[in-house]
Write a protein that holds these residues in place. Structure first.
Motif, mmCIF file in Angstrom:
data_model
loop_
_atom_site.group_PDB
_atom_site.id
_atom_site.type_symbol
_atom_site.label_atom_id
_atom_site.label_comp_id
_atom_site.label_asym_id
_atom_site.label_seq_id
_atom_site.Cartn_x
_atom_site.Cartn_y
_atom_site.Cartn_z
ATOM 1 N N ASP A 84 0.816 -1.210 0.000
ATOM 2 C CA ASP A 84 0.000 0.000 0.000
ATOM 3 C C ASP A 84 0.850 1.261 0.000
ATOM 4 O O ASP A 84 0.472 2.274 -0.583
ATOM 5 N N VAL A 85 2.012 1.219 0.628
ATOM 6 C CA VAL A 85 2.903 2.383 0.681
ATOM 7 C C VAL A 85 3.578 2.590 -0.683
ATOM 8 O O VAL A 85 3.753 3.719 -1.135
ATOM 9 N N LEU A 86 3.927 1.494 -1.338
ATOM 10 C CA LEU A 86 4.738 1.577 -2.556
ATOM 11 C C LEU A 86 3.914 1.659 -3.847
ATOM 12 O O LEU A 86 4.479 1.854 -4.921
ATOM 13 N N GLU A 87 2.596 1.562 -3.754
ATOM 14 C CA GLU A 87 1.752 1.581 -4.962
ATOM 15 C C GLU A 87 1.885 2.857 -5.773
ATOM 16 O O GLU A 87 1.861 2.816 -6.989
ATOM 17 N N ASN A 88 2.034 3.990 -5.120
ATOM 18 C CA ASN A 88 1.982 5.263 -5.845
ATOM 19 C C ASN A 88 3.294 6.053 -5.823
ATOM 20 O O ASN A 88 3.275 7.254 -5.982
ATOM 21 N N ILE A 89 4.421 5.348 -5.667
ATOM 22 C CA ILE A 89 5.680 6.089 -5.710
ATOM 23 C C ILE A 89 6.136 6.234 -7.150
ATOM 24 O O ILE A 89 5.775 5.440 -8.006
#
Length: 90
Positions: A84-89
């Motif tokens: 969830d943290v890395l989905e939108n980087i």
């Protein structure tokens, strides 16, 4: 040959060292929970962290991921644990 790495009871060596003892732990998570129930350790679960601490964790995960371009195994671990943290980087 070793130096302090800031982790209690841990050390490092620049030369091979002989293992003098070991203990097989079949389920580390179960052991951690048991130690918690006995009052030997204290755990603070993610959902109980402050907003400030959660933001720090999020930023740290993103920085670690970006810095690990040449470490696909570590990136795979981070993706699995923090999808969830890395989905939108970028």
């Amino acid at each position: 040959s070793g130096y302090c790495i800031g982790i209690p009871d841990a050390g490092t060596s620049s030369i091979p060292v002989q293992v003098c003892d070991c203990e097989y732990v079949p389920d580390a998570y179960m052991e951690i929970l048991e130690a918690e129930s006995k009052g030997l350790i204290s755990l603070i679960r993610y959902e109980n962290q402050s907003q400030k601490k959660r933001a720090w964790i999020r930023n740290t995960v993103i920085q670690e991921y970006k810095a690990a371009e040449d470490q696909p195994d570590y990136r795979h671990f981070l993706e699995g644990k923090f999808k969830d943290v890395l989905e939108n980087i970028e």
